[in-house]
Motif scaffolding. Structure first.
Motif, PDB file in Angstrom:
ATOM      1  N   ASP A 253       0.834  -1.203   0.000  1.00  0.00           N
ATOM      2  CA  ASP A 253       0.000   0.000   0.000  1.00  0.00           C
ATOM      3  C   ASP A 253       0.868   1.252   0.000  1.00  0.00           C
ATOM      4  O   ASP A 253       0.349   2.357  -0.125  1.00  0.00           O
ATOM      5  CB  ASP A 253      -0.915   0.006   1.229  1.00  0.00           C
ATOM      6  N   VAL A 254       2.176   1.075   0.137  1.00  0.00           N
ATOM      7  CA  VAL A 254       3.108   2.202   0.239  1.00  0.00           C
ATOM      8  C   VAL A 254       4.361   1.912  -0.577  1.00  0.00           C
ATOM      9  O   VAL A 254       4.723   0.754  -0.789  1.00  0.00           O
ATOM     10  CB  VAL A 254       3.493   2.463   1.712  1.00  0.00           C
ATOM     11  N   LEU A 255       5.010   2.982  -1.015  1.00  0.00           N
ATOM     12  CA  LEU A 255       6.281   2.883  -1.732  1.00  0.00           C
ATOM     13  C   LEU A 255       7.260   3.878  -1.128  1.00  0.00           C
ATOM     14  O   LEU A 255       6.863   4.843  -0.469  1.00  0.00           O
ATOM     15  CB  LEU A 255       6.082   3.199  -3.216  1.00  0.00           C
ATOM     16  N   GLU A 256       8.536   3.649  -1.370  1.00  0.00           N
ATOM     17  CA  GLU A 256       9.555   4.561  -0.837  1.00  0.00           C
ATOM     18  C   GLU A 256       9.369   5.958  -1.413  1.00  0.00           C
ATOM     19  O   GLU A 256       9.419   6.956  -0.699  1.00  0.00           O
ATOM     20  CB  GLU A 256      10.950   4.030  -1.148  1.00  0.00           C
ATOM     21  N   VAL A 257       9.174   6.045  -2.713  1.00  0.00           N
ATOM     22  CA  VAL A 257       8.797   7.299  -3.370  1.00  0.00           C
ATOM     23  C   VAL A 257       7.429   7.068  -3.982  1.00  0.00           C
ATOM     24  O   VAL A 257       7.261   6.140  -4.780  1.00  0.00           O
ATOM     25  CB  VAL A 257       9.816   7.710  -4.449  1.00  0.00           C
ATOM     26  N   GLU A 258       6.468   7.890  -3.630  1.00  0.00           N
ATOM     27  CA  GLU A 258       5.096   7.638  -4.063  1.00  0.00           C
ATOM     28  C   GLU A 258       4.649   8.650  -5.115  1.00  0.00           C
ATOM     29  O   GLU A 258       5.161   9.778  -5.160  1.00  0.00           O
ATOM     30  CB  GLU A 258       4.152   7.674  -2.864  1.00  0.00           C
ATOM     31  N   PRO A 259       3.703   8.254  -5.956  1.00  0.00           N
ATOM     32  CA  PRO A 259       3.144   9.213  -6.927  1.00  0.00           C
ATOM     33  C   PRO A 259       2.272  10.241  -6.223  1.00  0.00           C
ATOM     34  O   PRO A 259       1.981  10.110  -5.029  1.00  0.00           O
ATOM     35  CB  PRO A 259       2.296   8.312  -7.832  1.00  0.00           C
ATOM     36  N   LYS A 260       1.872  11.254  -6.940  1.00  0.00           N
ATOM     37  CA  LYS A 260       0.894  12.206  -6.410  1.00  0.00           C
ATOM     38  C   LYS A 260      -0.480  11.566  -6.547  1.00  0.00           C
ATOM     39  O   LYS A 260      -0.881  11.156  -7.635  1.00  0.00           O
ATOM     40  CB  LYS A 260       0.958  13.516  -7.200  1.00  0.00           C
ATOM     41  N   TYR A 261      -1.186  11.509  -5.433  1.00  0.00           N
ATOM     42  CA  TYR A 261      -2.449  10.770  -5.445  1.00  0.00           C
ATOM     43  C   TYR A 261      -3.659  11.618  -5.839  1.00  0.00           C
ATOM     44  O   TYR A 261      -4.788  11.150  -5.777  1.00  0.00           O
ATOM     45  CB  TYR A 261      -2.674  10.131  -4.072  1.00  0.00           C
ATOM     46  N   ASN A 262      -3.411  12.848  -6.225  1.00  0.00           N
ATOM     47  CA  ASN A 262      -4.525  13.700  -6.680  1.00  0.00           C
ATOM     48  C   ASN A 262      -4.402  14.072  -8.157  1.00  0.00           C
ATOM     49  O   ASN A 262      -5.038  15.005  -8.627  1.00  0.00           O
ATOM     50  CB  ASN A 262      -4.593  14.971  -5.821  1.00  0.00           C
ATOM     51  N   LEU A 282      -3.281   2.353  -3.583  1.00  0.00           N
ATOM     52  CA  LEU A 282      -2.838   3.753  -3.647  1.00  0.00           C
ATOM     53  C   LEU A 282      -2.781   4.424  -2.277  1.00  0.00           C
ATOM     54  O   LEU A 282      -3.414   5.433  -2.030  1.00  0.00           O
ATOM     55  CB  LEU A 282      -3.778   4.532  -4.574  1.00  0.00           C
ATOM     56  N   HIS A 283      -1.968   3.839  -1.384  1.00  0.00           N
ATOM     57  CA  HIS A 283      -1.849   4.339  -0.004  1.00  0.00           C
ATOM     58  C   HIS A 283      -3.253   4.537   0.596  1.00  0.00           C
ATOM     59  O   HIS A 283      -3.617   5.619   1.043  1.00  0.00           O
ATOM     60  CB  HIS A 283      -1.062   5.658   0.029  1.00  0.00           C
ATOM     61  N   LEU A 284      -4.005   3.435   0.603  1.00  0.00           N
ATOM     62  CA  LEU A 284      -5.408   3.466   1.017  1.00  0.00           C
ATOM     63  C   LEU A 284      -5.610   3.077   2.480  1.00  0.00           C
ATOM     64  O   LEU A 284      -6.746   2.898   2.919  1.00  0.00           O
ATOM     65  CB  LEU A 284      -6.226   2.499   0.140  1.00  0.00           C
ATOM     66  N   GLY A 285      -4.512   2.951   3.246  1.00  0.00           N
ATOM     67  CA  GLY A 285      -4.620   2.478   4.628  1.00  0.00           C
ATOM     68  C   GLY A 285      -5.653   3.202   5.462  1.00  0.00           C
ATOM     69  O   GLY A 285      -6.352   2.595   6.275  1.00  0.00           O
ATOM     70  N   ALA A 286      -5.778   4.496   5.260  1.00  0.00           N
ATOM     71  CA  ALA A 286      -6.727   5.287   6.051  1.00  0.00           C
ATOM     72  C   ALA A 286      -7.961   5.677   5.249  1.00  0.00           C
ATOM     73  O   ALA A 286      -8.790   6.452   5.734  1.00  0.00           O
ATOM     74  CB  ALA A 286      -6.035   6.550   6.571  1.00  0.00           C
ATOM     75  N   SER A 287      -8.090   5.140   4.057  1.00  0.00           N
ATOM     76  CA  SER A 287      -9.142   5.615   3.149  1.00  0.00           C
ATOM     77  C   SER A 287     -10.456   4.865   3.319  1.00  0.00           C
ATOM     78  O   SER A 287     -10.896   4.128   2.445  1.00  0.00           O
ATOM     79  CB  SER A 287      -8.655   5.524   1.697  1.00  0.00           C
ATOM     80  N   THR A 288     -11.067   5.058   4.480  1.00  0.00           N
ATOM     81  CA  THR A 288     -12.457   4.629   4.680  1.00  0.00           C
ATOM     82  C   THR A 288     -13.229   5.842   5.186  1.00  0.00           C
ATOM     83  O   THR A 288     -12.645   6.764   5.769  1.00  0.00           O
ATOM     84  CB  THR A 288     -12.577   3.483   5.704  1.00  0.00           C
ATOM     85  N   TYR A 289     -14.526   5.847   4.959  1.00  0.00           N
ATOM     86  CA  TYR A 289     -15.338   6.969   5.446  1.00  0.00           C
ATOM     87  C   TYR A 289     -15.213   7.108   6.960  1.00  0.00           C
ATOM     88  O   TYR A 289     -15.097   8.215   7.495  1.00  0.00           O
ATOM     89  CB  TYR A 289     -16.806   6.764   5.054  1.00  0.00           C
TER      90      TYR A 289
END
Length: 533
Positions: A253-262, A282-289
């Protein structure tokens, strides 16, 4: 109070902030614009994209609080914030369930090839034999990092009838026993695990801690999940381990260098994402409502609380104190700060050692923050506004001062006592002691004199000859400067014919008044002290 929010948090969080402060929400602000306007704000709230580095902190002339909507603070220069006396707060529990559930989801995805089968079906390839996977039941899962999220993952994977082992040298045995998890060394975990999942913060200690050497110790066919922080796994070593067949699959869910998520389309390349047995989210660890609602409200409350001077909660660069503990310790904090503020107002000799000793009931509490208040009071007369409870210990160490905290349960006369013992560079010791009566604070020892006085804003400490008329002389001098005496206490020393006089006044005592007192034959030494409360 003025707050800037540079990344999206829940509307509930924004509404809470607006009830207590002026708020600017600038989610698309450029680095250059932020550097130009940060000087106007008392607090900044970020998530993981905004880099709150030394440059930004230096330009934040009014900054008092940095809020991280989430757990990890690797995008915040906590050391620089601490140096500047800025509180860093976060929300470590707001997304723990979401992160734990995503971990399990990634584990199932790489065990059963779910994303690959989905994409094959979309493209008209229905050869299901290509996607034969493995079951979780009966497998050994190794959890690296057994904190909040790691323990939640353990509880969920136990329901799959997996054997759960974990490595965390900083957690007590009782925590492992509570969750029915076997505590192992890192080498044992690497050698025994069919699945490995990582739940660590990214620090100097954990950076690339899973590298080529560690992969060579793993079982052939191991599956790895990282939903914690990019950079804990050496990505080049992981790529090679997958190509060599050591690692059967990875869920990241994570990378050392990540893309822009927007951004919808961008030029981003990572060799791992080219491998068919790597599942990347896409670094979704916290992505819940639920998580975003929790995090938004929590960070708003943490920032407002910190701006209001409440030093409890999720403060990254202060010792952890709960709300009820903070209320209980508050009088002792005031007392410790007042005693600390005495030294450099009555003594100019540099210090090499500060000892804070707690006796009685207070010795059984979390006193670390009380010690920080003692250091804050001690340093403020010489460092002026450049010291706070956040950076007091750091400032003291920069000055070459050793800090020692001691606790003794036995005590006479008082229920609790704080002793502040200060040793200067010549080896001479100056000691103060104090206690509390409810919310009232009292200093009961002052440089070998048994006393009992309440610290006030403006005070005079006089060592004088124990002869008649001294009180009148002092009253006359203060009267000449238009100063009224509020309280006075005298403590004679029968051994040497001197006395200590402690005076509280209705206004600040000017240097000229002190000079006049020191010219009197009956006065050995007079010192004006201010700001004890």
């Amino acid at each position: 109070m003025k707050i800037i929010v540079t990344e999206k948090i829940s509307e509930s969080g924004i509404e809470y902030l607006k009830k207590h402060a002026e708020v600017d929400v600038k989610t698309n602000i450029s680095r250059e614009e932020l550097l130009g306007i940060i000087k106007n704000y008392d607090a900044i709230i970020v998530r993981s994209a905004t880099k709150v580095d030394r440059e930004l902190i230096e330009k934040g002339e009014k900054l008092k609080v940095i809020g991280r909507a989430g757990n990890g603070v690797d995008n915040i220069d906590v050391s620089s914030a601490t140096e500047k006396g800025i509180l860093v707060v976060n929300t470590p529990t707001g997304n723990i369930v979401a992160a734990a559930e995503l971990t399990v989801g990634l584990m199932l995805a790489i065990a059963r090839n779910i994303p690959q089968a989905y994409h094959a079906g979309l493209n008209g390839d229905f050869r299901r034999d290509k996607f034969k996977g493995v079951e979780l039941k009966g497998k050994t899962v190794g959890i690296i990092g057994f904190g909040r999220i790691g323990s939640l993952v353990a509880a969920r994977l136990a329901a799959f009838n997996m054997r759960v082992i974990a490595y965390d040298p900083y957690m007590p045995d009782s925590r492992f026993e509570k969750y029915g998890v076997e505590k192992v060394t890192l080498d044992e975990l690497l050698q025994q695990s069919d699945f490995i999942t990582i739940h660590l913060p990214k620090t100097e200690e954990t950076k690339k801690m899973i590298g080529e050497k560690e992969f060579k110790k793993m079982k052939k066919g191991v599956r790895i999940v990282n939903a914690a922080r990019g950079g804990i796994i050496d990505e080049k070593a992981l790529y090679n381990a997958i190509k060599e067949g050591i690692v059967a699959a990875a869920g990241l869910d994570v990378l050392e260098v990540e893309p822009k998520y927007n951004v919808e389309r961008q030029d981003f390349h990572n060799p791992l994402l080219e491998l068919p047995n790597v599942v990347f989210t896409l670094h979704l660890g916290a992505s819940t409502y639920e998580a975003q609602e929790n995090i938004g409200i929590s960070i708003a409350q943490e920032v407002i609380s910190a701006l209001n001077g409440n030093l409890y909660g999720n403060i990254v660069n202060l010792p952890g104190v709960k709300s009820d503990e903070f209320s209980q310790l508050k009088p002792y904090m005031r007392l410790a700060e007042a005693m600390g503020a005495l030294y450099y107002q009555i003594n100019e000799t540099p210090v090499r050692l500060v000892e804070v000793i707690y006796r009685g009931e207070i010795s059984r509490t979390n006193t670390e923050i009380v010690t920080l208040y003692a250091l804050k009071g001690f340093l403020k007369p010489v460092l002026e506004e450049d010291v706070s409870v956040v950076n007091a210990k750091l400032r003291a160490k920069e000055m070459g001062i050793e800090i020692v905290e001691g606790k003794i349960e036995e005590i006479d006369h008082y229920s609790s006592l704080i002793i502040l013992k200060i040793t200067d560079t010549h080896g001479k010791t100056t000691q103060f002691a104090g206690t509390t009566y409810g919310e009232e604070i009292r200093i009961v020892e002052y440089m070998d004199h048994k006393v009992n006085f309440e610290p006030t804003e403006n005070m005079l400490f006089v060592k004088n000859k124990d002869v008649p008329g001294v009180i009148g002389h002092i009253g006359n001098v203060l009267g000449d400067f238009g100063i009224n005496i509020s309280t006075m206490q005298v403590s004679p020393n029968k051994n040497d014919g001197t006395a200590l006089m402690i005076v509280s006044t209705d206004k600040e005592i000017p240097d000229e008044a002190v000079e006049s007192l020191n010219k009197l034959n009956s006065i050995i030494k007079a010192r004006a002290v201010k700001g004890l409360i």
